[in-house]
Write a protein that holds these residues in place. Sequence first.
Motif, PDB file in Angstrom:
ATOM      1  N   ALA A 150       0.814  -1.214   0.000  1.00 20.17           N
ATOM      2  CA  ALA A 150       0.000   0.000   0.000  1.00 20.17           C
ATOM      3  C   ALA A 150       0.848   1.265   0.000  1.00 20.17           C
ATOM      4  O   ALA A 150       0.325   2.367  -0.189  1.00 20.17           O
ATOM      5  N   LEU A 151       2.147   1.112   0.222  1.00 18.03           N
ATOM      6  CA  LEU A 151       3.010   2.272   0.453  1.00 18.03           C
ATOM      7  C   LEU A 151       3.482   2.941  -0.837  1.00 18.03           C
ATOM      8  O   LEU A 151       3.641   2.293  -1.874  1.00 18.03           O
ATOM      9  N   GLU A 152       3.747   4.227  -0.752  1.00 14.73           N
ATOM     10  CA  GLU A 152       4.347   4.986  -1.848  1.00 14.73           C
ATOM     11  C   GLU A 152       5.715   4.368  -2.143  1.00 14.73           C
ATOM     12  O   GLU A 152       6.506   4.138  -1.238  1.00 14.73           O
ATOM     13  N   PRO A 153       6.007   4.052  -3.409  1.00 12.64           N
ATOM     14  CA  PRO A 153       7.167   3.194  -3.720  1.00 12.64           C
ATOM     15  C   PRO A 153       8.539   3.821  -3.518  1.00 12.64           C
ATOM     16  O   PRO A 153       9.530   3.088  -3.472  1.00 12.64           O
ATOM     17  N   SER A 154       8.633   5.141  -3.386  1.00 14.40           N
ATOM     18  CA  SER A 154       9.965   5.736  -3.221  1.00 14.40           C
ATOM     19  C   SER A 154      10.450   5.729  -1.777  1.00 14.40           C
ATOM     20  O   SER A 154      11.597   6.100  -1.512  1.00 14.40           O
ATOM     21  N   LEU A 155       9.610   5.295  -0.838  1.00 14.18           N
ATOM     22  CA  LEU A 155      10.004   5.311   0.574  1.00 14.18           C
ATOM     23  C   LEU A 155      11.241   4.437   0.771  1.00 14.18           C
ATOM     24  O   LEU A 155      11.260   3.271   0.374  1.00 14.18           O
ATOM     25  N   ASP A 156      12.276   5.019   1.401  1.00 15.26           N
ATOM     26  CA  ASP A 156      13.546   4.299   1.540  1.00 15.26           C
ATOM     27  C   ASP A 156      14.120   4.363   2.950  1.00 15.26           C
ATOM     28  O   ASP A 156      15.297   4.046   3.161  1.00 15.26           O
ATOM     29  N   GLY A 157      13.310   4.761   3.913  1.00 16.01           N
ATOM     30  CA  GLY A 157      13.782   4.880   5.283  1.00 16.01           C
ATOM     31  C   GLY A 157      14.092   6.306   5.690  1.00 16.01           C
ATOM     32  O   GLY A 157      14.226   6.595   6.889  1.00 16.01           O
ATOM     33  N   THR A 158      14.218   7.215   4.722  1.00 12.24           N
ATOM     34  CA  THR A 158      14.374   8.632   5.044  1.00 12.24           C
ATOM     35  C   THR A 158      13.059   9.142   5.610  1.00 12.24           C
ATOM     36  O   THR A 158      11.991   8.821   5.066  1.00 12.24           O
ATOM     37  N   PRO A 159      13.068   9.932   6.676  1.00 12.99           N
ATOM     38  CA  PRO A 159      11.809  10.473   7.201  1.00 12.99           C
ATOM     39  C   PRO A 159      11.034  11.209   6.111  1.00 12.99           C
ATOM     40  O   PRO A 159      11.630  11.848   5.227  1.00 12.99           O
ATOM     41  N   VAL A 160       9.719  11.137   6.164  1.00 12.52           N
ATOM     42  CA  VAL A 160       8.895  11.667   5.088  1.00 12.52           C
ATOM     43  C   VAL A 160       7.581  12.193   5.652  1.00 12.52           C
ATOM     44  O   VAL A 160       7.121  11.762   6.705  1.00 12.52           O
ATOM     45  N   ALA A 161       6.986  13.127   4.949  1.00  7.31           N
ATOM     46  CA  ALA A 161       5.639  13.603   5.237  1.00  7.31           C
ATOM     47  C   ALA A 161       5.004  13.991   3.917  1.00  7.31           C
ATOM     48  O   ALA A 161       5.702  14.360   2.963  1.00  7.31           O
ATOM     49  N   ALA A 162       3.680  13.906   3.830  1.00  7.74           N
ATOM     50  CA  ALA A 162       2.982  14.196   2.574  1.00  7.74           C
ATOM     51  C   ALA A 162       1.755  15.047   2.847  1.00  7.74           C
ATOM     52  O   ALA A 162       1.014  14.796   3.805  1.00  7.74           O
ATOM     53  N   SER A 181      12.690  18.863   9.465  1.00  5.75           N
ATOM     54  CA  SER A 181      14.137  18.811   9.210  1.00  5.75           C
ATOM     55  C   SER A 181      14.546  17.388   8.834  1.00  5.75           C
ATOM     56  O   SER A 181      14.189  16.419   9.512  1.00  5.75           O
ATOM     57  N   GLY A 182      15.269  17.270   7.724  1.00  4.99           N
ATOM     58  CA  GLY A 182      15.738  15.961   7.287  1.00  4.99           C
ATOM     59  C   GLY A 182      14.689  15.097   6.635  1.00  4.99           C
ATOM     60  O   GLY A 182      14.957  13.933   6.304  1.00  4.99           O
ATOM     61  N   LYS A 211      14.266  24.999   4.267  1.00  9.75           N
ATOM     62  CA  LYS A 211      15.659  24.841   3.825  1.00  9.75           C
ATOM     63  C   LYS A 211      16.313  23.621   4.474  1.00  9.75           C
ATOM     64  O   LYS A 211      17.367  23.178   4.046  1.00  9.75           O
ATOM     65  N   ARG A 212      15.666  23.086   5.518  1.00  9.53           N
ATOM     66  CA  ARG A 212      16.225  21.932   6.232  1.00  9.53           C
ATOM     67  C   ARG A 212      15.655  20.594   5.728  1.00  9.53           C
ATOM     68  O   ARG A 212      15.937  19.550   6.305  1.00  9.53           O
ATOM     69  N   LEU A 213      14.838  20.650   4.695  1.00  3.99           N
ATOM     70  CA  LEU A 213      14.297  19.419   4.118  1.00  3.99           C
ATOM     71  C   LEU A 213      15.391  18.567   3.488  1.00  3.99           C
ATOM     72  O   LEU A 213      16.401  19.079   3.010  1.00  3.99           O
ATOM     73  N   ALA A 214      15.148  17.256   3.448  1.00  4.68           N
ATOM     74  CA  ALA A 214      16.018  16.373   2.659  1.00  4.68           C
ATOM     75  C   ALA A 214      15.730  16.537   1.176  1.00  4.68           C
ATOM     76  O   ALA A 214      16.588  16.235   0.335  1.00  4.68           O
ATOM     77  N   GLY A 215      14.547  17.002   0.846  1.00  2.40           N
ATOM     78  CA  GLY A 215      14.179  17.227  -0.542  1.00  2.40           C
ATOM     79  C   GLY A 215      12.674  17.249  -0.711  1.00  2.40           C
ATOM     80  O   GLY A 215      11.916  17.022   0.241  1.00  2.40           O
ATOM     81  N   ILE A 216      12.238  17.534  -1.921  1.00  2.00           N
ATOM     82  CA  ILE A 216      10.816  17.608  -2.261  1.00  2.00           C
ATOM     83  C   ILE A 216      10.512  16.653  -3.405  1.00  2.00           C
ATOM     84  O   ILE A 216      11.275  16.548  -4.373  1.00  2.00           O
ATOM     85  N   ARG A 217       9.393  15.951  -3.283  1.00  2.00           N
ATOM     86  CA  ARG A 217       8.830  15.161  -4.365  1.00  2.00           C
ATOM     87  C   ARG A 217       7.439  15.711  -4.693  1.00  2.00           C
ATOM     88  O   ARG A 217       6.698  16.118  -3.795  1.00  2.00           O
ATOM     89  N   LEU A 218       7.086  15.690  -5.954  1.00  6.92           N
ATOM     90  CA  LEU A 218       5.791  16.199  -6.395  1.00  6.92           C
ATOM     91  C   LEU A 218       4.889  15.056  -6.813  1.00  6.92           C
ATOM     92  O   LEU A 218       5.239  14.255  -7.672  1.00  6.92           O
ATOM     93  N   GLY A 219       3.717  15.006  -6.192  1.00 10.80           N
ATOM     94  CA  GLY A 219       2.699  14.051  -6.601  1.00 10.80           C
ATOM     95  C   GLY A 219       1.897  14.578  -7.778  1.00 10.80           C
ATOM     96  O   GLY A 219       2.267  15.555  -8.438  1.00 10.80           O
ATOM     97  N   ARG A 220       0.768  13.964  -8.033  1.00  9.15           N
ATOM     98  CA  ARG A 220      -0.075  14.398  -9.138  1.00  9.15           C
ATOM     99  C   ARG A 220      -0.868  15.647  -8.757  1.00  9.15           C
ATOM    100  O   ARG A 220      -1.232  15.823  -7.593  1.00  9.15           O
ATOM    101  N   CYS A 221      -1.129  16.470  -9.745  1.00  3.47           N
ATOM    102  CA  CYS A 221      -1.850  17.728  -9.523  1.00  3.47           C
ATOM    103  C   CYS A 221      -3.091  17.823 -10.405  1.00  3.47           C
ATOM    104  O   CYS A 221      -3.668  18.901 -10.546  1.00  3.47           O
ATOM    105  N   ALA A 222      -3.492  16.733 -10.993  1.00 10.68           N
ATOM    106  CA  ALA A 222      -4.616  16.721 -11.928  1.00 10.68           C
ATOM    107  C   ALA A 222      -5.963  16.659 -11.195  1.00 10.68           C
ATOM    108  O   ALA A 222      -6.040  16.105 -10.094  1.00 10.68           O
ATOM    109  N   PRO A 223      -7.019  17.199 -11.809  1.00  8.69           N
ATOM    110  CA  PRO A 223      -6.985  17.948 -13.067  1.00  8.69           C
ATOM    111  C   PRO A 223      -6.529  19.387 -12.844  1.00  8.69           C
ATOM    112  O   PRO A 223      -6.802  19.967 -11.790  1.00  8.69           O
TER     113      PRO A 223
END
Length: 268
Positions: A150-162, A181-182, A211-223
């Motif tokens: 059921a999980l989002e496939p890019s999860l790799d153990g890095t902390p995450v929020a959506a 942060s992180g 600025k302390r994020l590990a990075g950003i991922r973009l989900g879908r924005c449709a329509p």
Amino acid sequence: MRIAVVATGGPLSSDAIDPVRAIAAEVDPAIKIDFHPGCFEAHGHFAGSDEARAEAFAAAANDPAVDAVWFGRGGYGTCRIAEDVLAGLGDAARAKQYLGYSDAGYLLAGLYRAGFERVAHGPMPGDVLKNGREPVERALRWLSRRDAGALEPSLDGTPVAAFNMICFGQLLGTALEPDLSGHVLMLEEVGEHLYRIDRTMFHITSQASMKRLAGIRLGRCAPIPYNDPPFGEDEEAIARFWCARAGITWLGRADIGHDSANKVVPFG
């Protein structure tokens, strides 16, 4: 397993009850789903008054017999009650799972900020009426047995929020903003013009806390409604632009959105 469904924003149609319970019975006959009566009330734009919605959520969260609190649907209104809800949660509330997305993100953010460890972005009961069986089954597989499928496939153990992009932008700088942060921050959107996506990404990436994020991922924005005149960039180009300008790592796309493919993202 007992799951309490509550509405913190807009009302849920009672047409969702039978199909959601039928799906639950197939996933695991031991699942019992209780829909709070307030889910189906109408008070202007909302599923009951602010006070009634806050009381319903707190009652479910503080009930030791409830294993999970499942947001019924999104809409709008969670920000109006989130701080009052959080102030009324006791120890029993910390042991529960919380699952939802979109407008529910205001409370998910506040719960995560307050140290709640079982908070997740994921499909809601209302999805059964617009997106069919698939997302609801996925949510129940996660809630009942932590199904990794059921999980989002890019999860790799890095902390995450959506979060929904505009909801997240609105809660920055408030008492609900969690420390990310992180973390990898995943953002999705629905029904917004590209210029609004651009404006919101400017706001989010301009915050010092981001600025302390590990990075950003973009989900879908449709329509995405047609922009007149054409904006000239799509949502990915916009996200890449603001990440580069802010010095935030662009990590690519995320498998989340207001659709049947929306995956579960456990915070942390």
